[in-house]
Design an enzyme around this catalytic site. Structure first.
Site, PDB file in Angstrom:
ATOM      1  N   CYS A 110      13.426  10.665   7.327  1.00 53.34           N
ATOM      2  CA  CYS A 110      13.475  10.162   8.704  1.00 53.34           C
ATOM      3  C   CYS A 110      14.879  10.248   9.274  1.00 53.34           C
ATOM      4  O   CYS A 110      15.048  10.275  10.486  1.00 53.34           O
ATOM      5  CB  CYS A 110      12.967   8.734   8.734  1.00 53.34           C
ATOM      6  SG  CYS A 110      13.724   7.719   7.475  1.00 53.34           S
TER       7      CYS A 110
ATOM      8  N   GLU B  99       9.808   0.948  10.687  1.00 55.83           N
ATOM      9  CA  GLU B  99      10.794   2.008  10.443  1.00 55.83           C
ATOM     10  C   GLU B  99      10.059   3.310  10.686  1.00 55.83           C
ATOM     11  O   GLU B  99       9.180   3.682   9.924  1.00 55.83           O
ATOM     12  CB  GLU B  99      11.320   1.963   8.997  1.00 55.83           C
ATOM     13  CG  GLU B  99      12.017   0.672   8.615  1.00 55.83           C
ATOM     14  CD  GLU B  99      13.395   0.502   9.211  1.00 55.83           C
ATOM     15  OE1 GLU B  99      13.837   1.369  10.000  1.00 55.83           O
ATOM     16  OE2 GLU B  99      14.040  -0.518   8.920  1.00 55.83           O
TER      17      GLU B  99
ATOM     18  N   GLU C 199       9.985  15.690  15.872  1.00 52.72           N
ATOM     19  CA  GLU C 199      10.330  15.522  14.465  1.00 52.72           C
ATOM     20  C   GLU C 199       9.503  16.509  13.651  1.00 52.72           C
ATOM     21  O   GLU C 199       8.272  16.453  13.665  1.00 52.72           O
ATOM     22  CB  GLU C 199      10.019  14.091  14.009  1.00 52.72           C
ATOM     23  CG  GLU C 199      10.420  13.852  12.575  1.00 52.72           C
ATOM     24  CD  GLU C 199      10.074  12.450  12.086  1.00 52.72           C
ATOM     25  OE1 GLU C 199       8.939  12.001  12.305  1.00 52.72           O
ATOM     26  OE2 GLU C 199      10.949  11.817  11.470  1.00 52.72           O
TER      27      GLU C 199
ATOM     28  N   LYS D 267       0.834  -1.192   0.000  1.00 58.02           N
ATOM     29  CA  LYS D 267       0.000   0.000   0.000  1.00 58.02           C
ATOM     30  C   LYS D 267       0.872   1.246   0.000  1.00 58.02           C
ATOM     31  O   LYS D 267       1.536   1.551   0.986  1.00 58.02           O
ATOM     32  CB  LYS D 267      -0.915   0.040   1.228  1.00 58.02           C
ATOM     33  CG  LYS D 267      -2.005   1.091   1.039  1.00 58.02           C
ATOM     34  CD  LYS D 267      -2.610   1.549   2.340  1.00 58.02           C
ATOM     35  CE  LYS D 267      -1.839   2.662   2.982  1.00 58.02           C
ATOM     36  NZ  LYS D 267      -1.832   3.940   2.221  1.00 58.02           N
TER      37      LYS D 267
HETATM   38  P1  NAD Z   1       1.977   7.892   8.430  1.00 51.96           P
HETATM   39  O1  NAD Z   1       2.305   7.053   9.600  1.00 51.96           O
HETATM   40  O2  NAD Z   1       0.861   8.847   8.542  1.00 51.96           O
HETATM   41  O3  NAD Z   1       1.595   6.967   7.193  1.00 51.96           O
HETATM   42  C1  NAD Z   1       2.450   5.960   6.716  1.00 51.96           C
HETATM   43  C2  NAD Z   1       1.634   4.933   5.949  1.00 51.96           C
HETATM   44  O4  NAD Z   1       0.769   4.271   6.867  1.00 51.96           O
HETATM   45  C3  NAD Z   1       0.738   5.517   4.865  1.00 51.96           C
HETATM   46  O5  NAD Z   1       0.718   4.640   3.761  1.00 51.96           O
HETATM   47  C4  NAD Z   1      -0.623   5.549   5.533  1.00 51.96           C
HETATM   48  O6  NAD Z   1      -1.675   5.469   4.636  1.00 51.96           O
HETATM   49  C5  NAD Z   1      -0.565   4.305   6.403  1.00 51.96           C
HETATM   50  N1  NAD Z   1      -1.462   4.325   7.549  1.00 51.96           N
HETATM   51  C6  NAD Z   1      -1.944   5.398   8.221  1.00 51.96           C
HETATM   52  N2  NAD Z   1      -2.762   4.999   9.228  1.00 51.96           N
HETATM   53  C7  NAD Z   1      -2.791   3.650   9.193  1.00 51.96           C
HETATM   54  C8  NAD Z   1      -3.424   2.656   9.980  1.00 51.96           C
HETATM   55  N3  NAD Z   1      -4.210   2.976  11.015  1.00 51.96           N
HETATM   56  N4  NAD Z   1      -3.226   1.356   9.680  1.00 51.96           N
HETATM   57  C9  NAD Z   1      -2.417   1.018   8.669  1.00 51.96           C
HETATM   58  N5  NAD Z   1      -1.792   1.902   7.871  1.00 51.96           N
HETATM   59  C10 NAD Z   1      -1.954   3.204   8.132  1.00 51.96           C
HETATM   60  O7  NAD Z   1       3.335   8.573   8.030  1.00 51.96           O
HETATM   61  P2  NAD Z   1       3.628   9.590   6.835  1.00 51.96           P
HETATM   62  O8  NAD Z   1       3.129  10.915   7.266  1.00 51.96           O
HETATM   63  O9  NAD Z   1       3.183   9.030   5.533  1.00 51.96           O
HETATM   64  O10 NAD Z   1       5.226   9.541   6.803  1.00 51.96           O
HETATM   65  C11 NAD Z   1       6.015  10.341   7.599  1.00 51.96           C
HETATM   66  C12 NAD Z   1       6.616   9.559   8.747  1.00 51.96           C
HETATM   67  O11 NAD Z   1       7.325   8.416   8.282  1.00 51.96           O
HETATM   68  C13 NAD Z   1       7.633  10.345   9.523  1.00 51.96           C
HETATM   69  O12 NAD Z   1       7.393  10.228  10.898  1.00 51.96           O
HETATM   70  C14 NAD Z   1       8.962   9.694   9.173  1.00 51.96           C
HETATM   71  O13 NAD Z   1       9.965   9.837  10.115  1.00 51.96           O
HETATM   72  C15 NAD Z   1       8.572   8.290   8.948  1.00 51.96           C
HETATM   73  N6  NAD Z   1       9.545   7.608   8.104  1.00 51.96           N
HETATM   74  C16 NAD Z   1      10.399   6.703   8.657  1.00 51.96           C
HETATM   75  C17 NAD Z   1      11.334   6.064   7.873  1.00 51.96           C
HETATM   76  C18 NAD Z   1      12.283   5.057   8.454  1.00 51.96           C
HETATM   77  O14 NAD Z   1      12.841   4.295   7.701  1.00 51.96           O
HETATM   78  N7  NAD Z   1      12.463   5.005   9.739  1.00 51.96           N
HETATM   79  C19 NAD Z   1      11.405   6.326   6.524  1.00 51.96           C
HETATM   80  C20 NAD Z   1      10.532   7.240   5.992  1.00 51.96           C
HETATM   81  C21 NAD Z   1       9.593   7.877   6.802  1.00 51.96           C
END
Ligand code: NAD
Length: 450
Positions: A260, A226, A352, A151
């Protein structure tokens, strides 16, 4: 779902969101496809993954162009990202024939272990690096013999959809790798609750990651997380200050700080604090924020108006030391911004921000530097600038983060492990060990008693 170009605010495409029923049907097809995919001769699975890598390679420019329009990534970065998918596929294409178990000496028979694939793996991807993060999940999962449902984030589905088409074109059988654009609360959540999905590989915010982990507990579902970061860039007085200052903007403003691993806290030894800021200022002012399709752009827009407003809220009321510039007019632009932190209690220092904002603070000695770096719930990344090798090793061992670099801001190589400590994550992606997390070890004893 309307896909918006963040540099122009124009609609790029509109994508059908997958419904709950469609998600269930796709997971059902994946579970069926898994049976034949795992049974495929290892060399044949490897060949298909190599062919997939080859097709990605032929489409690097197309995929990169798509990412520039969908995500506002600079064209240079987007090409690297598409190339990273190719490289990760190539790397793990070497795995199927090498996924060996052990033979363990036992009395009365033969004892062997197998690395069994898990079944269907659900990969949930955030919007900040749509291509690489997808590849880090699906490539090792497929290589280990699993089927994958993926997804993409709501805002950035286009490159993942294209990768799904390329997989089919490469001959990966229908159902083995399925891209399901849609909502996290519908498609992503179903990966957590559907019993046929045996592992969830989630990258995103720490908040959602915790919910996923709690949800997976119900079925003792495997999970890799992650999550977020607030990484420290430690600059010691004995460092090459010119090099450290020249590299610092790239270490935090790359991908408009929506990374991140962004080194969003700069800690500078007090004796060189003023000098470092003098060197940093021109480097920040010269950081080129421009149309991401422009080959010379170092930074593009933020992903959305919401993200930009959230970033701006951190800067309101904070002390801006200096900042760069960005285009006016349409698009979700925000200039690279350096904050002089008042203390480690500042909100901008602790949380963050996920945008082009960095805070700077002084430290007195090595012990204080390590303590300040570790004064966070996160532990993803970080950098250490010093000419003293012993100090570099001591500090690298002392900082609680999964990926550190000395005199550099590099975090990611597809053949080395990547992941977070503390609340930045669970498990490791990439490198030689990631495969193990897409398999379960099975032990088999065969009696030789006549
Ligand atoms: P997010 O957590 O809002 O969403 C991430 C994904 O999860 C999206 O595809 C979203 O649709 C899905 N999602 C949201 N709610 C869900 C639920 N209840 N159940 C299942 N899936 C769900 O994050 P974002 O705003 O898209 O991304 C930014 C964040 O990602 C930042 O905090 C960043 O640090 C983190 N990030 C971490 C890494 C790493 O490798 N550690 C890499 C990239 C981004």
């Amino acid at each position: 779902m309307q896909v918006i170009n963040p540099a122009t605010e124009e609609v790029v495409a509109s994508v059908e969101a997958t419904s709950l029923d469609e998600t269930d049907a796709a997971i059902g097809r994946a579970a069926k496809a898994f049976t034949s995919w795992r049974a495929l001769a290892p060399g044949d699975r490897a060949r298909l993954l190599r062919r997939f890598a080859g097709l990605v390679d032929q489409h690097v420019d197309e995929l990169a162009g798509l990412e520039v329009r969908n995500s506002g990534h600079t064209i240079g970065n987007a090409r690297w990202e598409a190339g990273n998918v190719r490289d990760v596929l190539d790397y793990y294409a070497g795995a199927p024939e090498r996924l060996t178990g052990r033979q363990i000496p036992v009395p009365g028979g033969l004892d062997v272990t197998f690395h069994e694939p898990l079944g269907v793996v659900g990969v949930i991807v955030p919007w900040n690096f749509p291509m690489p993060i997808a590849g880090w999940g699906f490539a090792p999962a497929l290589a280990a013999g699993n089927a994958v449902v993926l997804k993409p984030a709501e805002l950035t589905p286009l490159t993942a959809i294209r990768l799904g088409e390329l997989a089919l074109e490469a001959g990966i059988p229908e159902g083995v790798f399925t891209v399901l654009p849609g909502k996290g609360s519908v498609v992503g959540q179903r990966f957590v609750t559907h019993p046929a999905v045996r592992k969830v590989c989630f990258t995103g915010s720490t908040e959602v990651g915790k919910q996923i982990m709690a949800g997976c507990a119900d079925q003792v579902k495997r999970v890799t997380l992650e999550l977020g970061g607030k990484s420290a860039n430690l600059v010691f007085a004995d460092a090459d200050l010119e090099a450290a200052a020249a590299a610092a903007p790239g270490g935090v403003f790359d991908n408009a700080g929506q990374d991140c691993c962004a080194r969003s806290r700069i800690l500078v030894q007090s004796s060189v604090y003023e000098r470092f800021l003098e060197l940093l200022e021109p480097a920040v002012r010269e950081f080129r924020v421009a149309d991401p399709a422009d080959e010379s752009a170092q930074m593009g827009p933020l992903i959305s108006a919401r993200q930009r407003d959230g970033v701006a809220a951190y800067v309101d009321g904070a002390e801006v030391a200096f900042r760069g510039s960005c285009p006016d007019g349409r698009g979700f632009w925000y200039p690279p911004t350096v904050l002089a932190a008042r203390s480690t209690a500042d909100r901008a220092w602790r949380e963050e921000i996920f945008g082009p904002v960095v805070s700077v603070l002084a430290f007195s000695d090595e012990a204080e530097a390590v303590a300040m770096a570790n004064d966070t719930e996160y532990g993803l990344s970080g950098s250490i600038w010093t000419r003293d090798v012993s100090r570099a090793i001591r500090v690298a061992r002392g900082v609680e983060a999964g990926n550190l670099s000395v005199n550099s801001h590099s975090s990611v190589r597809y053949w080395t492990p990547f992941g977070g400590m503390k609340q930045s994550g669970l498990g490791r992606e990439l490198g030689p060990d990631a495969l193990a997390s897409f398999t379960d070890v099975k032990n088999v004893f065969i009696s030789t008693t006549p």
